[in-house]
Design a protein around this motif. Structure first.
Motif: not given
Length: 512
Positions: A117-119, A123-126, A181-187
């Motif tokens: 159950n992910i927004p 999803i892509f970052a997850a 400054s980019t997506d922190k979860l991916i980094v």
């Protein structure tokens, strides 16, 4: 007993220095990561990590087999046999890494498509984080044979150094997130994947330079019979870890399905805090486990049982030493740590600490049963018990049970597992249940009651704050130490402690 006891205490000292540094760095790193990622992304990372850990038990099962056979051979003082075991371990862990890679891809597709159950916008970052964790796990798998060598040689100094390096790198990653400054979860996922590669390289270089069994010669030191024996041991250990790890990590998915992302954040905080507290006893066990297996390798069953019982008792006491005051002051502790802890975090932390505390009462029995080489029946029993936890919890939620029902179910299952371990210790190792109740359960319960009662008194006449926290912790620490020496130690254990203390005092006086 004095020589192994001194060695255990010295190695435990190295591990506790590691604990002090790693715990401080990890606690601060978690606070920074939660602040940088936010509650939602932090929950997503814990879901992905839980999915990886669900299959990590395959590697954990083989790791236990490698460490058992390496330590047993060390007890036998068989150098050629250690080289065989090391090379077999390299081959097996290569294939484990390959199997895990395939399974992770399949399980990841199923979970991301049908279960989690992910927004939609995350999803892509997850998925990227999940892939990074796969890479991290593969490197961790390949480092197991080297970890087993360090464990067999009881080289906890170098193990501690590697742990401190790992924790330092994680703190560096947490600090860097504030500059991204980019997506922190991916980094965050990408950087965390690099850490196991660095620690693996450090460990590999050291072991090949210092230990003669670390010789890579797959043709010369390959034994098909020993491979089947280790694989059979790992297979039965696999069942036990499968039931245990799948349930513990699978609880993240169940909680996500019935509670959502924010519940996962609270669950992740609870697991981390319990893990930080547990290292104080688990690292003592890491110093003790090779001694237990070596004693069995020396065919000294009496001493093996003595170390096993003492290990359970002191593992419980070490965990209770920190867990009891933290449970009493959990709301304020989480407030200091996280500023604004997620909802249910306090309750989840208290319940998971209770579960871990109960588990310490029989924690060394797995090592002792494994030292005999016959773990089939115990593994089957534990697998059956723990496998029931998830469906029972789901049934409770369907019937309208509160969100903490998962933790209550797990506490009940851990109690059943302890009873099963005690039964098989009696059956295979000759341990009397009366001896366990007398030497482990009774002193542990008595010490816990005294510590809890004296600590909770402050809640009735002092306001919440740093002063009350300090009073609770100091009082609990003192009561736990005094009651442990007076009520929890046997005459022989007191003699060993007194002897060590006398040597320390005389050494200090001689220097002066």
């Amino acid at each position: 007993m004095a020589s192994p006891a001194l060695r255990i205490i010295k190695n435990s000292g190295f591990l506790y220095i590691r604990i002090a540094v790693v715990t401080f760095l990890s606690l601060y790193s978690t606070r920074l990561i939660l602040e940088a990622l936010g509650t939602s992304d932090f929950g997503i990372y814990n879901i992905a990590g839980g999915m990886i850990a669900m299959l990590g038990f395959l590697n954990g099962a083989m790791a236990s087999a490698t460490q058992r056979y390496m330590s047993y051979s060390e007890g036998e003082n068989n150098k050629e046999k250690k080289k065989v075991i090391f090379n077999i371990s390299l081959i097996i862990h290569f294939f484990i890494a390959l199997i895990l890679l395939i399974l992770f891809v399949i399980i990841g597709w199923v979970c991301f498509t049908f279960i989690l159950n992910i927004p939609n916008d995350r999803i892509f970052a997850a998925q990227i984080v999940y892939c990074c964790l796969i890479v991290s796990t593969v490197f961790s798998v390949t480092s197991v044979p080297y970890d087993a060598v360090l464990n067999a040689h009881e080289n906890m100094l170098y193990y501690s150094i590697v742990g401190i390096i790992d924790a330092t790198l994680r703190l560096v990653v947490a600090v860097l997130l504030f500059r991204v400054s980019t997506d922190k979860l991916i980094v965050y996922g990408l950087l965390m994947a690099l850490i196991p590669l660095i620690t693996f390289s450090i460990m590999r270089i050291y072991c090949h330079r210092h230990y003669e069994e670390c010789v890579v010669s797959l043709r010369k030191y390959f034994d098909w019979g020993k491979t089947k024996e280790m694989a059979a041991f790992a297979g039965w250990n696999f069942l036990s870890k499968a039931g245990n790890v799948i349930v513990i990590q699978g609880s993240s998915i169940v909680l996500n399905s019935f509670g959502g992302i924010l519940i996962n954040a609270a669950h992740g905080i609870a697991n981390q805090l319990a893990g930080y507290l547990l290292v104080f006893s688990s690292n003592m066990q890491k110093a003790l486990n090779p001694v237990i297996v070596k004693k069995e390798g020396e065919h000294d069953r009496h001493q093996m049982l003595a170390y096993s019982l003492a290990g359970n008792k002191f593992s419980f006491i070490l965990f209770a030493f920190f867990a009891i005051p933290f449970c009493i002051e959990m709301p304020y502790v989480l407030q200091l740590w996280l500023k604004e802890p997620p909802e249910y975090a306090v309750l989840f932390c208290r319940l998971i600490v209770i579960r871990r505390l109960i588990g310490q009462l029989t924690s060394t029995f797995v090592t002792s049963i494994g030292a005999t080489g016959n773990i089939k029946q115990d593994s089957i029993a534990n697998a059956i018990i723990m496998t029931l936890a998830l469906p029972v919890a789901c049934l409770c939620y369907i019937q309208g049970a509160p969100i903490y029902a998962m933790y209550v179910v797990l506490i009940f299952m851990v109690c059943l597992m302890g009873i099963a371990d005690l039964y098989f210790m009696h059956k295979q190792c000759g341990l009397s249940s009366i001896t366990f109740f007398k030497e482990v359960l009774t002193p542990c319960v008595t010490i816990s009651v005294f510590t809890f009662v004296t600590g909770i008194i402050y809640l009735y006449f002092m306001p919440i704050g740093i002063l009350r926290l300090s009073c609770v912790m100091i009082t609990c620490f003192l009561v736990c130490i005094v009651s442990t020496y007076a009520l929890g130690m046997s005459h022989n254990e007191k003699r060993v402690i007194n002897g060590i203390f006398s040597k320390l005092v005389s050494g200090i006086c001689n220097r002066n």
